[in-house]
Design a protein around this motif. Structure first.
Motif, PDB file in Angstrom:
ATOM      1  N   ASN A   1       0.930  -1.185  -0.048  1.00 27.05           N
ATOM      2  CA  ASN A   1      -0.174   0.010   0.117  1.00 27.05           C
ATOM      3  C   ASN A   1       0.933   1.167  -0.056  1.00 27.05           C
ATOM      4  N   LYS A   2       2.149   1.102  -0.501  1.00 26.22           N
ATOM      5  CA  LYS A   2       3.009   2.368  -0.583  1.00 26.22           C
ATOM      6  C   LYS A   2       2.661   3.139  -1.619  1.00 26.22           C
ATOM      7  N   ILE A   3       3.044   4.486  -1.684  1.00 25.83           N
ATOM      8  CA  ILE A   3       2.467   5.301  -2.292  1.00 25.83           C
ATOM      9  C   ILE A   3       3.708   5.774  -3.225  1.00 25.83           C
ATOM     10  N   LEU A   4       3.516   6.089  -4.626  1.00 28.31           N
ATOM     11  CA  LEU A   4       4.757   6.708  -5.367  1.00 28.31           C
ATOM     12  C   LEU A   4       4.115   8.116  -6.083  1.00 28.31           C
ATOM     13  N   LEU A   5       4.640   9.051  -5.746  1.00 27.37           N
ATOM     14  CA  LEU A   5       4.225  10.507  -6.242  1.00 27.37           C
ATOM     15  C   LEU A   5       5.290  10.763  -7.286  1.00 27.37           C
ATOM     16  N   PHE A   6       4.747  11.257  -8.372  1.00 22.65           N
ATOM     17  CA  PHE A   6       5.685  11.614  -9.609  1.00 22.65           C
ATOM     18  C   PHE A   6       5.411  13.068 -10.054  1.00 22.65           C
ATOM     19  N   ASN A   7       6.498  13.785 -10.115  1.00 20.48           N
ATOM     20  CA  ASN A   7       6.385  15.117 -10.836  1.00 20.48           C
ATOM     21  C   ASN A   7       6.935  14.960 -12.017  1.00 20.48           C
ATOM     22  N   PRO A   8       6.211  14.839 -13.254  1.00 19.65           N
ATOM     23  CA  PRO A   8       6.791  14.850 -14.646  1.00 19.65           C
ATOM     24  C   PRO A   8       7.705  16.214 -15.170  1.00 19.65           C
TER      25      PRO A   8
ATOM     26  N   TYR B  56      15.292  23.140 -12.376  1.00 17.23           N
ATOM     27  CA  TYR B  56      14.828  22.433 -11.256  1.00 17.23           C
ATOM     28  C   TYR B  56      14.279  23.518 -10.198  1.00 17.23           C
ATOM     29  N   ARG B  57      13.127  22.851  -9.758  1.00 19.91           N
ATOM     30  CA  ARG B  57      12.401  23.675  -8.755  1.00 19.91           C
ATOM     31  C   ARG B  57      11.781  22.652  -7.616  1.00 19.91           C
ATOM     32  N   ILE B  58      11.706  23.061  -6.487  1.00 20.80           N
ATOM     33  CA  ILE B  58      11.173  22.112  -5.305  1.00 20.80           C
ATOM     34  C   ILE B  58       9.688  21.913  -5.900  1.00 20.80           C
ATOM     35  N   PRO B  59       9.384  20.510  -5.870  1.00 18.92           N
ATOM     36  CA  PRO B  59       8.111  20.236  -6.385  1.00 18.92           C
ATOM     37  C   PRO B  59       7.017  20.429  -5.382  1.00 18.92           C
ATOM     38  N   ASN B  60       6.648  21.762  -5.115  1.00 13.38           N
ATOM     39  CA  ASN B  60       5.796  22.006  -4.074  1.00 13.38           C
ATOM     40  C   ASN B  60       4.221  21.202  -4.224  1.00 13.38           C
TER      41      ASN B  60
ATOM     42  N   GLY C 150      10.644  13.861 -12.451  1.00  9.67           N
ATOM     43  CA  GLY C 150      11.193  13.899 -13.892  1.00  9.67           C
ATOM     44  C   GLY C 150      12.106  14.908 -14.154  1.00  9.67           C
ATOM     45  N   ASN C 151      12.111  15.961 -13.500  1.00 12.43           N
ATOM     46  CA  ASN C 151      13.013  17.120 -13.959  1.00 12.43           C
ATOM     47  C   ASN C 151      14.574  16.621 -13.506  1.00 12.43           C
ATOM     48  N   CYS C 152      14.421  15.813 -12.571  1.00 12.64           N
ATOM     49  CA  CYS C 152      15.915  15.230 -12.019  1.00 12.64           C
ATOM     50  C   CYS C 152      16.318  13.989 -12.460  1.00 12.64           C
TER      51      CYS C 152
ATOM     52  N   GLY D 225       1.365  21.014 -21.391  1.00 17.46           N
ATOM     53  CA  GLY D 225       2.822  21.477 -21.921  1.00 17.46           C
ATOM     54  C   GLY D 225       3.553  20.379 -21.737  1.00 17.46           C
ATOM     55  N   PRO D 226       4.962  20.486 -21.454  1.00 15.58           N
ATOM     56  CA  PRO D 226       6.009  19.553 -21.242  1.00 15.58           C
ATOM     57  C   PRO D 226       5.564  18.392 -20.443  1.00 15.58           C
ATOM     58  N   GLN D 227       5.060  18.862 -19.257  1.00 16.96           N
ATOM     59  CA  GLN D 227       4.912  18.126 -18.276  1.00 16.96           C
ATOM     60  C   GLN D 227       3.873  16.930 -18.739  1.00 16.96           C
ATOM     61  N   LEU D 228       2.606  17.360 -19.371  1.00 14.23           N
ATOM     62  CA  LEU D 228       1.622  16.621 -19.766  1.00 14.23           C
ATOM     63  C   LEU D 228       2.345  15.345 -20.753  1.00 14.23           C
ATOM     64  N   LYS D 229       3.047  15.860 -21.584  1.00 18.51           N
ATOM     65  CA  LYS D 229       3.566  14.804 -22.593  1.00 18.51           C
ATOM     66  C   LYS D 229       4.481  13.560 -21.757  1.00 18.51           C
ATOM     67  N   GLN D 230       5.407  14.110 -20.864  1.00 15.59           N
ATOM     68  CA  GLN D 230       5.751  13.002 -20.039  1.00 15.59           C
ATOM     69  C   GLN D 230       4.928  11.959 -19.247  1.00 15.59           C
ATOM     70  N   ALA D 231       3.811  12.706 -18.532  1.00 12.19           N
ATOM     71  CA  ALA D 231       3.099  12.059 -17.774  1.00 12.19           C
ATOM     72  C   ALA D 231       2.077  11.002 -18.525  1.00 12.19           C
TER      73      ALA D 231
END
Length: 500
Positions: free
Chosen positions: A2-9, A16-20, A40-42, A69-75
């Motif tokens: 039941n672990k959770i993986l959180l993805f910032n495309p 690089y910015r803190i994925p707030n 995904g930025n890192c 934009g770009p985030q949607l493409k990788q997502a």
């Protein structure tokens, strides 16, 4: 399991910015469920890192934050692969793209739930319900596909007191990626941090993609708590500048001034977003305090110098064309750089009217520059957003414009450019009109290169300005190939796409 993986495309190259946003979700489940973050930025190839987690069989839930934009493409690419390899994974998307385009997202077959707005309560409540096999129909801020195929939107939750939310788990993020990696060199400083101090906006501009989500609501952290967070990152990891990514940082004059006074001794520089008609009411002493605290530049949605267009956009408030110019001039005495965005190409009954509006805005932008040449100008081409019920969106739909129906269509080159407001794909704009907007932008950026491009030295600035000035004065915008060549060779930075 039941672990959770959180993805910032990935949202930008080499930025690089803190994925707030995803860190807020992590905070909502911290201490209750185990979680990890993949940024995904890192990552050169985030799927390698994602696979290393999912292949353990310990992760059941997968949360994405998705902006256009770009985030949607990788997502989209990642989501398809994950669902094929790990079909039992529950895929949950947040961010304003899925909230605004739920049909395309949920009918894709690989996204199970959408968090419609803030997920501080909705995300952990959904995980709890799925874990206990309990109903989730009454969880607020949720969109999902029912068994009969119908898209269900649950009621919106009131915005939460931001000071009551758990602190963001910066230290745990640092175990996945060094926080220093997220502190980039920008115009503002050597180590610039990103921060969200509020959510929403109290206005209903019909061209703004966050309006359908927040519905004219705004909640902010107290100035003191914002200061505590910023100082923590400054003291522990050396941040020396702040980008406030709030939709509207300066809603409250009192809060803005209090933060300014708290942050002043820290010798940090900062940037935020505001409305002209709001800040024009600030006292001179408030504007002086904000500048003295290190605020160098403020982004304003000017949008149009035409009062009729401002009304068409449902800009709200009291903003006028005259006020836009007057405020740009007023900020000169405080040495605050106004960064004005303009939206060109709004719909009109005839093409002649559309062209006339574009010509008006070009002349108006030149008037703004005449009263304050330091004003940064950001130009967007109008791109529709699904603000249901707005008169502007009704005009858009009447013209024959339609959004893509599938996620695959959204990542075509044309629609990716649409997301960046560079290719509107709108029936009322001709290629010649789009060319004029882009060519004027090229000439304008030649005469007034953005101050935020830290790679452009004085010699390059003088050279490109010399080439562009004659065109600018003579209003000759056709075929500015010589300026485009210099911008390409020198990799000119466009703030509307790349930020700082």
């Amino acid at each position: 399991m039941n672990k959770i993986l959180l993805f910032n495309p990935r949202s930008a190259n080499n930025k690089y910015r803190i994925p707030n946003s995803i860190l807020n979700i992590a905070a909502s489940v911290d201490g209750k469920y185990d979680w990890v973050i993949v940024d995904g930025n890192c990552e050169h190839d985030p799927m390698v890192k994602i696979d290393s987690y999912l292949s353990t069989g310990e992760f059941k839930y997968f949360g994405f934050t998705v902006m256009p934009g770009p985030q949607l493409k990788q997502a989209i690419t990642a989501a398809k692969i994950i669902k094929q390899r790990y079909p039992n994974t529950k895929m949950i998307w947040g961010g304003y793209f899925p909230s605004n385009q739920p049909n395309a997202v949920l009918y894709s077959g690989y996204v199970d739930f959408i968090i419609n707005g803030p997920g501080d309560h909705a995300f952990p409540a959904l995980i709890d319900a799925l874990e206990k096999n309990e109903p989730y129909e009454f969880i607020r801020n949720l969109i999902y596909k029912a068994t009969d195929g119908k898209i269900i939107k649950t009621a919106k939750e009131d915005l939460l007191d931001q000071d009551s939310l758990p602190a963001l788990p910066y230290d745990k993020l640092n175990t996945f990626y060094p926080i220093t990696k997220f502190l980039g060199k920008t115009y503002l400083g050597e180590k610039t941090m990103a921060y969200h101090s509020s959510i929403g906006c109290p206005f209903t501009c019909s061209f703004c993609a966050v309006v359908p989500i927040y519905e004219a609501r705004w909640k902010a952290k107290s100035a003191r708590n914002v200061y505590k967070d910023v100082k923590y990152i400054k003291d522990k990891w050396g941040a020396d500048a702040i980008e406030f990514h709030d939709n509207n940082f300066f809603v409250s004059e009192k809060r803005a001034v209090e933060f300014a006074r708290l942050i002043k001794p820290e010798n940090m520089t900062w940037w935020g977003m505001a409305r002209i008609d709001t800040m024009s009411k600030f006292k001179d002493s408030s504007l002086a305090a904000i500048r003295e605290s290190g605020c160098k530049i403020i982004f304003f949605g000017a949008e149009s110098g035409n009062n009729t267009i401002l009304e068409q956009m449902d800009k709200g408030g009291t903003q006028t064309g005259d006020q836009i110019i007057e405020f740009a001039e007023r900020l000169k005495k405080f040495d605050i750089i106004p960064e004005y965005s303009f939206v060109l190409g709004t719909p009109a009954p005839t093409q002649e009217q559309v062209q006339s509006q574009i010509d008006f805005e070009i002349d108006f932008i030149k008037k703004v520059k005449a009263v304050n040449r330091k004003t940064e100008i950001v130009i967007y081409t109008y791109s529709p957003v699904p603000t249901e019920g707005s008169e502007l969106f009704k005009q858009v739909m009447k013209s024959g414009f339609r959004f893509p129906e599938t996620l695959e269509d959204w990542i075509s080159p044309a629609w990716e450019a649409f997301d960046l407001r560079k290719n509107p794909l709108t029936p009322w704009l001709t290629p010649e009109m789009i060319d004029k907007i882009r060519n004027f932008e090229t000439v304008l950026n030649g005469v007034y290169p953005t101050v935020t491009d830290i790679r452009l030295n004085m010699i390059k600035r003088m050279a490109i300005k010399l080439v562009a000035t004659m065109r600018y004065k003579a209003s000759m915008y056709h075929y500015p190939y010589e300026i485009k060549l210099l911008q390409k060779v020198w990799r000119y930075r466009q703030p509307e796409i790349q930020g700082f």
